[in-house]
Write an enzyme that holds these catalytic residues in place. Sequence first.
Site, PDB file in Angstrom:
ATOM      1  N   GLY A 182      43.007  40.112  28.445  1.00  0.00           N
ATOM      2  CA  GLY A 182      43.518  40.680  27.205  1.00  0.00           C
ATOM      3  C   GLY A 182      43.857  39.602  26.212  1.00  0.00           C
ATOM      4  N   GLU A 242      37.887  41.252  23.968  1.00  0.00           N
ATOM      5  CA  GLU A 242      38.645  40.494  24.964  1.00  0.00           C
ATOM      6  C   GLU A 242      38.035  40.637  26.360  1.00  0.00           C
ATOM      7  OE1 GLU A 242      40.976  38.259  24.746  1.00  0.00           O
ATOM      8  OE2 GLU A 242      41.536  38.462  22.653  1.00  0.00           O
ATOM      9  N   GLU A 285      36.707  37.183  28.182  1.00  0.00           N
ATOM     10  CA  GLU A 285      37.422  36.650  29.342  1.00  0.00           C
ATOM     11  C   GLU A 285      36.759  36.936  30.677  1.00  0.00           C
ATOM     12  OE1 GLU A 285      41.598  37.491  29.232  1.00  0.00           O
ATOM     13  OE2 GLU A 285      41.840  36.422  27.335  1.00  0.00           O
ATOM     14  N   PRO A 313      60.978  41.641  24.831  1.00  0.00           N
ATOM     15  CA  PRO A 313      60.860  40.350  24.141  1.00  0.00           C
ATOM     16  C   PRO A 313      60.461  39.190  25.048  1.00  0.00           C
ATOM     17  CG  PRO A 313      62.859  41.467  23.479  1.00  0.00           C
ATOM     18  CD  PRO A 313      62.272  42.260  24.610  1.00  0.00           C
ATOM     19  N   ASP A 314      60.744  39.298  26.344  1.00  0.00           N
ATOM     20  CA  ASP A 314      60.431  38.194  27.255  1.00  0.00           C
ATOM     21  C   ASP A 314      59.191  38.459  28.112  1.00  0.00           C
ATOM     22  OD1 ASP A 314      61.501  40.240  28.779  1.00  0.00           O
ATOM     23  OD2 ASP A 314      62.846  38.946  29.918  1.00  0.00           O
ATOM     24  N   GLU A 363      38.950  31.282  36.114  1.00  0.00           N
ATOM     25  CA  GLU A 363      38.235  32.046  37.136  1.00  0.00           C
ATOM     26  C   GLU A 363      38.370  33.532  36.835  1.00  0.00           C
ATOM     27  OE1 GLU A 363      38.394  32.452  42.039  1.00  0.00           O
ATOM     28  OE2 GLU A 363      39.633  30.962  41.039  1.00  0.00           O
TER      29      GLU A 363
END
Length: 151
Positions: A49, A65, A69, A87-88, A118
């Site tokens: 993502g 994405e 990826e 927020p974290d 990978e």
Amino acid sequence: MRRYWRFITTVLGIVFRHPITGVTIIPVLSDGRIVLVKRQDTGQWGLPGGMVDWGEDIPNSVYRELEEETGLNLVKMKRLVGVYSAPDRDPRIHSISILIEAEAKGQLEVRDKLEISEVKAFLPEDLPLGNLSHDHDRQLKDYLNGVTMIA
């Protein structure tokens, strides 16, 4: 002059003091395996993502994405699993992630070598839960438990 300064500081505040929107993808292959990527920066497994680009919508972000990826092609977006906004949740920035289950096909291939080292497909029972990047442990558990989450 003061009016311009206020405008500039307002714009900077909007850009730098608001969460960034991104997508997280649960790519599911036709055999039921779930694709994860190993991050270059932390060495941890996680879901593919990234950030939604300016002028881009969510479906195009998922498509882009996933391909960047994992090398996989999007067959179909299947389910909105959740929206994650703690927020974290991302140690780098405050980001809001839209988690989407996606049917995918193709050959696994790392295309973004700066971010990903990978790419691998796991049976659901073999997922390396417990030390995934960001809040991907929670996201995968919500998905596997069949819940739709706003957190």
